[in-house]
Design a protein around this motif. Structure first.
Motif, PDB file in Angstrom:
ATOM      1  N   ALA A 155       5.850 -25.685 -36.508  1.00 54.14           N
ATOM      2  CA  ALA A 155       4.712 -25.237 -35.691  1.00 54.14           C
ATOM      3  C   ALA A 155       4.950 -25.576 -34.222  1.00 54.14           C
ATOM      4  N   MET A 156       5.490 -26.749 -33.957  1.00 56.41           N
ATOM      5  CA  MET A 156       5.775 -27.130 -32.566  1.00 56.41           C
ATOM      6  C   MET A 156       6.844 -26.210 -31.968  1.00 56.41           C
ATOM      7  N   GLU A 194       7.455 -23.135 -32.894  1.00 56.38           N
ATOM      8  CA  GLU A 194       6.799 -21.845 -32.701  1.00 56.38           C
ATOM      9  C   GLU A 194       5.910 -21.871 -31.459  1.00 56.38           C
ATOM     10  N   GLN A 195       5.182 -22.979 -31.287  1.00 55.89           N
ATOM     11  CA  GLN A 195       4.317 -23.109 -30.115  1.00 55.89           C
ATOM     12  C   GLN A 195       5.149 -23.071 -28.834  1.00 55.89           C
ATOM     13  N   ASN A 196       6.259 -23.806 -28.826  1.00 53.13           N
ATOM     14  CA  ASN A 196       7.122 -23.811 -27.638  1.00 53.13           C
ATOM     15  C   ASN A 196       7.666 -22.412 -27.358  1.00 53.13           C
ATOM     16  N   VAL A 223       4.840 -20.353 -25.936  1.00 50.22           N
ATOM     17  CA  VAL A 223       4.569 -20.746 -24.548  1.00 50.22           C
ATOM     18  C   VAL A 223       5.618 -20.118 -23.637  1.00 50.22           C
TER      19      VAL A 223
END
Length: 132
Positions: A81-82, A84-86, A89
């Motif tokens: 998830a991190m 994917e978030q990065n 962003v």
């Protein structure tokens, strides 16, 4: 011989010393057997308790193993998830930069259009006034 032994007990003892020794031996043997049996019962109870606790320990170890696996899975999910978030962003920032660039380009094109329209108008006006 009867210093500490009650008279009632002395009254039921055999008169013959050999018979008294044999009776004493049987009494001591019965006491020993009784004590051994009590210790064996206690040992069986303690053994059962130990087995029950070992069973409980194995159950808890299995639960801990399952929870550790769940924790590892959750950690993997958080990591993904991190990532994917990065990634999102980065894509968002790239899109923002693209929108800004396109807005600048649109503003330049609008400016160019206005200048072109003005130039064409200026060219049309002197021709209309100059030719007439």
């Amino acid at each position: 011989m009867d210093g500490n032994i009650p008279k009632e007990v002395i009254a039921v003892l055999p008169a013959d010393p050999t018979d008294q020794l044999e009776l004493a031996h049987r009494i001591a043997n019965l006491a020993f057997v009784g004590k051994v049996q009590a210790l064996e019962r206690e040992n069986a109870g303690l053994t059962q308790q130990a087995m029950d606790r070992l069973t409980k320990i194995k159950q808890l170890e299995r639960r801990v193993g399952g929870m550790e696996a769940e924790l590892a899975d959750a950690g993997d999910k958080v990591r993904l998830a991190m990532e994917e978030q990065n990634k999102l962003v980065g894509e968002k920032n790239a899109l923002i930069a693209t929108v800004k660039k396109l807005n600048r380009d649109v503003a330049k094109l609008d400016n160019f259009k206005r200048n072109l329209m003005q130039t064409l108008q200026d060219d049309d006006d002197p021709a209309a006034t100059g030719g007439g």
